[in-house]
Design an enzyme around this catalytic site. Structure first.
Site, PDB file in Angstrom:
ATOM      1  N   CYS A 196       0.796  -1.234   0.000  1.00 46.86           N
ATOM      2  CA  CYS A 196       0.000   0.000   0.000  1.00 46.86           C
ATOM      3  C   CYS A 196       0.830   1.287   0.000  1.00 46.86           C
ATOM      4  O   CYS A 196       0.450   2.248  -0.696  1.00 46.86           O
ATOM      5  CB  CYS A 196      -1.023  -0.010   1.126  1.00 46.86           C
ATOM      6  SG  CYS A 196      -0.576  -0.839   2.629  1.00 46.86           S
ATOM      7  N   GLN A 226       0.592 -11.215  -2.816  1.00 41.84           N
ATOM      8  CA  GLN A 226      -0.799 -10.841  -2.591  1.00 41.84           C
ATOM      9  C   GLN A 226      -1.477 -10.445  -3.898  1.00 41.84           C
ATOM     10  O   GLN A 226      -0.854  -9.862  -4.777  1.00 41.84           O
ATOM     11  CB  GLN A 226      -0.871  -9.660  -1.618  1.00 41.84           C
ATOM     12  CG  GLN A 226      -0.306  -9.953  -0.240  1.00 41.84           C
ATOM     13  CD  GLN A 226      -0.324  -8.723   0.643  1.00 41.84           C
ATOM     14  OE1 GLN A 226       0.079  -7.648   0.219  1.00 41.84           O
ATOM     15  NE2 GLN A 226      -0.795  -8.882   1.873  1.00 41.84           N
ATOM     16  N   ASP A 265      -3.222  -7.955  -4.560  1.00 45.87           N
ATOM     17  CA  ASP A 265      -3.464  -6.719  -3.831  1.00 45.87           C
ATOM     18  C   ASP A 265      -4.032  -5.642  -4.744  1.00 45.87           C
ATOM     19  O   ASP A 265      -3.720  -5.592  -5.936  1.00 45.87           O
ATOM     20  CB  ASP A 265      -2.144  -6.227  -3.236  1.00 45.87           C
ATOM     21  CG  ASP A 265      -2.328  -5.553  -1.885  1.00 45.87           C
ATOM     22  OD1 ASP A 265      -3.476  -5.392  -1.464  1.00 45.87           O
ATOM     23  OD2 ASP A 265      -1.308  -5.197  -1.271  1.00 45.87           O
ATOM     24  N   ARG A 277       7.478 -11.040   5.349  1.00 46.10           N
ATOM     25  CA  ARG A 277       7.214 -10.932   6.790  1.00 46.10           C
ATOM     26  C   ARG A 277       8.107 -11.932   7.510  1.00 46.10           C
ATOM     27  O   ARG A 277       8.146 -13.117   7.133  1.00 46.10           O
ATOM     28  CB  ARG A 277       5.741 -11.257   7.101  1.00 46.10           C
ATOM     29  CG  ARG A 277       4.732 -10.640   6.139  1.00 46.10           C
ATOM     30  CD  ARG A 277       4.351  -9.235   6.512  1.00 46.10           C
ATOM     31  NE  ARG A 277       3.529  -8.608   5.487  1.00 46.10           N
ATOM     32  CZ  ARG A 277       2.227  -8.845   5.304  1.00 46.10           C
ATOM     33  NH1 ARG A 277       1.594  -9.693   6.092  1.00 46.10           N
ATOM     34  NH2 ARG A 277       1.555  -8.215   4.357  1.00 46.10           N
ATOM     35  N   HIS A 321      -5.542  -1.278  -4.389  1.00 45.67           N
ATOM     36  CA  HIS A 321      -5.898  -0.119  -3.567  1.00 45.67           C
ATOM     37  C   HIS A 321      -6.703   0.836  -4.423  1.00 45.67           C
ATOM     38  O   HIS A 321      -6.305   1.191  -5.534  1.00 45.67           O
ATOM     39  CB  HIS A 321      -4.640   0.540  -3.007  1.00 45.67           C
ATOM     40  CG  HIS A 321      -3.899  -0.375  -2.088  1.00 45.67           C
ATOM     41  ND1 HIS A 321      -2.876  -1.187  -2.525  1.00 45.67           N
ATOM     42  CD2 HIS A 321      -4.072  -0.648  -0.771  1.00 45.67           C
ATOM     43  CE1 HIS A 321      -2.439  -1.912  -1.514  1.00 45.67           C
ATOM     44  NE2 HIS A 321      -3.146  -1.610  -0.442  1.00 45.67           N
ATOM     45  N   HIS A 381      -8.429  -0.917   0.718  1.00 46.97           N
ATOM     46  CA  HIS A 381      -7.493  -2.015   0.469  1.00 46.97           C
ATOM     47  C   HIS A 381      -8.332  -3.283   0.256  1.00 46.97           C
ATOM     48  O   HIS A 381      -9.276  -3.522   1.004  1.00 46.97           O
ATOM     49  CB  HIS A 381      -6.584  -2.271   1.674  1.00 46.97           C
ATOM     50  CG  HIS A 381      -5.909  -1.061   2.237  1.00 46.97           C
ATOM     51  ND1 HIS A 381      -4.532  -0.947   2.335  1.00 46.97           N
ATOM     52  CD2 HIS A 381      -6.405   0.094   2.765  1.00 46.97           C
ATOM     53  CE1 HIS A 381      -4.224   0.204   2.898  1.00 46.97           C
ATOM     54  NE2 HIS A 381      -5.349   0.853   3.164  1.00 46.97           N
ATOM     55  N   LYS A 402     -12.179  -3.286   8.861  1.00 45.53           N
ATOM     56  CA  LYS A 402     -12.140  -4.157   7.693  1.00 45.53           C
ATOM     57  C   LYS A 402     -13.233  -5.210   7.741  1.00 45.53           C
ATOM     58  O   LYS A 402     -13.808  -5.502   8.795  1.00 45.53           O
ATOM     59  CB  LYS A 402     -10.774  -4.818   7.557  1.00 45.53           C
ATOM     60  CG  LYS A 402     -10.313  -5.575   8.799  1.00 45.53           C
ATOM     61  CD  LYS A 402      -8.922  -6.158   8.617  1.00 45.53           C
ATOM     62  CE  LYS A 402      -8.463  -6.886   9.870  1.00 45.53           C
ATOM     63  NZ  LYS A 402      -7.254  -7.680   9.667  1.00 45.53           N
TER      64      LYS A 402
END
Length: 658
Positions: free
Chosen positions: A352, A399, A401, A381, A403, A532, A486
């Site tokens: 992000c 991911q 992902d 991570r 945004h 997100h 979320k």
């Protein structure tokens, strides 16, 4: 001045007035005697507590029963039940071995454990006599009685008992008082332990229990301390519930993605590469590519723009976003330059912040919004080694992902659209049994960034979306990300296990931290709102879960090998090779199992073990007629048909993602 009346808000948002100091049980009885009889605990202001505890202030209130109205086991009820079962287990052990020193014993996923200091080694052979003592305690149906002492009084009491472990636990306890639970009404004579609770009302509420394992453990995980014994167990409302649980465990062993992944050649992991870092094998690569294609097709339809960002970033970027301080413990060490001491980088923990920089690279107008940036981005991570688990808990993850940057007026429509996307993806994979956690901030906590009023607005939006879209949902206090609330999609696989997969997060805070802007219709500068979303979460975890959900028997469109062709004799080799070539030419993933001789029964068996959806067998008659004998996975004889007919059927099935 003491409060004489309190107001409690029930789950249906109705408001009810009670005398201050009333108990959860009395409130439950006011609703209905049947409900009160079934109740094992209550939830007050989001916190689970004993049904007998008094309530002195206004707040939200709900009754916890072993099962919900749809017959599903309630997680909070199981937690309380297993907590009580742990006390029953440790009392039984103390009856059998009076010299036992109790250390610590919490409920955990699927059960509970108790740590004890005892020189006599307990083995699984001792479980039957421990369980027999536990059965006696359950049959006695003794109440779980909570009482409290000031810290000074509590310390004196524990010191007199001579248990150093309890004293250390008491020292680390928060608050001005220490709480204890007696297994019975006779405080001071019945078995008791230092404990925060909560518990079910009495020992008789444990419907079924079983001890499952024994292992070594160190006090507070420090190997410098004396080794203790840790006894594991579980508990359920009924024996039927427990039997179903153990049946699921056995089925889960058969579906272990680590075993199936190796057998099918989907992925591998190697310590020389690094712990928690997945190597996708060619067949696993096909699986991942098909999932990505499924998602990309939806992104194209829904107006997303593809972007790509680097695998590392300047630490300053993550300090602005807040990820560096908030997630510092789960990140790899920073990378410092020997050439320029002012340069310091971090393996990307999140996509992000990078997407915020892409948004900020150009001046934006309200006419441009919403802007939807999507990336199949790899992040890193540093999970603890003990928490790593095949593909479902890794250190490098990609991911799906995206945004979205939009105006405040566009927020709700965009959230609805992202939820529809998640539902579409899950539907394509047959993952239709799910619920949603509406994850909000924890009241009073300082771990969240931003204006509380903005948080209120964001939380209200997500709750409203969940209701208007008729999503089966639960409001979860304390589950929010540090920057916003979320929607977490909790999906059940085919054997009833629940996994957290897709997520949609509403964020007013990162645009503020990065000073993102757009020019509004009024020619003034405004902050966009950020959404997100990641329906898969990560390809690694999602694939591991899919392997277990399907037990490797993927639907045709997703299977790394869709068709296998086997000949019966040397005379049918040429026809089998022709079939392989024809299937290849039509874009169907095919393997040839072609040889001059061989046991066709064995080759059928091998195709089943490889979980190939279709096996085409070609003998002399089929070779002469241009046909194939089709066998579906599961040894289904689908008859003989022309090769062209099978190809048409297979392509239709693949296109439909059936």
């Amino acid at each position: 001045m003491s409060i004489s009346k309190i107001k409690l808000t029930f789950p249906d948002n109705s408001l009810h007035e009670f005398d201050a100091g009333t108990t959860g049980l009395l409130v439950a009885e006011s609703i209905g005697k049947r409900l009160a009889a079934d109740a094992v605990a209550v939830k007050f202001n989001g916190q689970v507590q004993d049904i007998s505890r008094p309530i002195h202030t206004d707040g939200t209130f709900s009754v916890i029963t072993p099962k919900s109205r749809d017959g599903k086991l309630d997680a909070d009820a199981l937690y309380c039940m297993r907590h009580t079962a742990e006390h029953i287990m440790t009392e039984a052990i103390c009856r059998l071995w009076p010299e036992t020193k109790l250390v610590y014993g919490p409920p955990v996923d699927d059960g509970f454990y108790g740590d004890i200091d005892l020189d006599t080694k307990i083995s699984i052979d001792d479980f039957s006599k421990i369980e027999a003592e536990m059965a006696k305690i359950v049959a006695e149906n003794r109440p779980m009685t909570r009482y409290e002492m000031s810290r000074d009084e509590g310390f004196k009491k524990i010191e007199a008992e001579g248990n150093p472990y309890k004293l250390e636990n008491a020292k680390s306890a928060k608050g001005d008082v220490l709480s204890f639970y007696a297994t019975g009404a006779n405080v001071g004579t019945d078995f008791e332990d230092l404990c925060m609770g909560p518990h079910v009302p009495s020992t008789g509420r444990i419907g079924a229990f079983k001890l499952t394992a024994v292992a070594g453990a160190y006090f507070r995980g420090d190997e410098k301390n004396k080794q203790l014994q840790r006894i594991y167990g579980t508990a359920f409302p009924s024996k039927k519930d427990m039997d179903e649980h153990f049946a699921r465990i056995e089925e889960a062993k058969k579906r272990d993605h680590r075993v199936i992944g190796k057998q099918m050649g989907l992925f591998t992991m190697n310590p020389l590469v690094g712990q928690g870092l997945v190597l996708w094998m060619p067949k696993g690569g096909i699986l991942r590519t098909e999932l990505q294609n499924l998602m990309q097709g939806q992104l194209t339809k829904r107006g997303y723009s593809p972007v790509f960002t680097p695998h590392i970033g300047n630490v300053a970027l993550y300090k602005i976003s807040g990820h560096f301080p908030y997630y510092k413990d789960s990140q790899y060490p920073t990378i410092k330059s020997d050439i320029d001491p002012n340069e310091e980088y971090l393996l990307k923990p999140m996509n992000c912040p990078h997407h915020c920089m892409i948004y900020a690279a150009e001046q934006r107008s309200y006419r441009d919004l919403p802007i939807r940036l999507a990336e199949f981005g790899t992040v890193y991570r540093y999970e603890q080694s003990g928490e790593l688990n095949g593909m479902t808990r890794v250190r490098g993850l990609t991911q799906d992902d995206a945004h979205l940057f939009c105006t405040a007026e566009q927020v709700e429509a965009e959230v609805v659209s992202t939820v529809e996307l998640v539902k579409t993806i899950f539907g394509a994979l047959g993952l239709n049994d799910y619920r949603v956690d509406v994850s909000l901030r924890e009241p009073g906590s300082d771990k969240y960034t931003g204006d509380p009023k903005v948080w209120d607005k964001a939380e209200e939006t997500l709750i409203r979306v969940a209701k208007t879209m008729n999503l089966p949902h639960t409001v979860v206090q304390g589950g929010a990300a540090f920057y916003g609330p979320k929607l977490d999609f909790m999906v059940k696989d085919c054997i009833g296990r629940e996994w957290q997969l897709g997520t949609v997060q509403l964020d007013y805070n990162l645009p503020e931290r990065f000073k993102l802007e757009y020019i509004g219709q009024d020619n003034n500068r405004h902050r966009p709102v950020m959404i997100h979303r990641a329906p898969f979460g990560s390809f690694e975890r999602f694939t591991g879960i899919l392997i277990e959900h399907f037990a490797g028997a993927f639907p045709l469109w997703l299977s790394p090998v869709q068709v296998r062709v086997a000949n019966i004799s040397e005379q049918s080799q040429e026809a089998a090779n022709h079939a392989v070539a024809a299937l290849h030419a039509e874009g169907i993933r095919v393997e040839g199992d072609i040889s001059a001789s061989g046991n066709i029964k064995q080759r059928v068996k091998e195709s089943e073990e490889a979980k190939v959806p279709y096996l085409l067998v070609i003998g002399d008659r089929e070779a002469a007629a241009g046909t194939v004998a089709v066998r579906g996975r599961g040894r289904k004889d689908l008859g003989v048909m022309p090769l062209s007919e099978f190809i048409a059927k297979a392509k239709t099935e693949i296109a439909a993602r059936a």
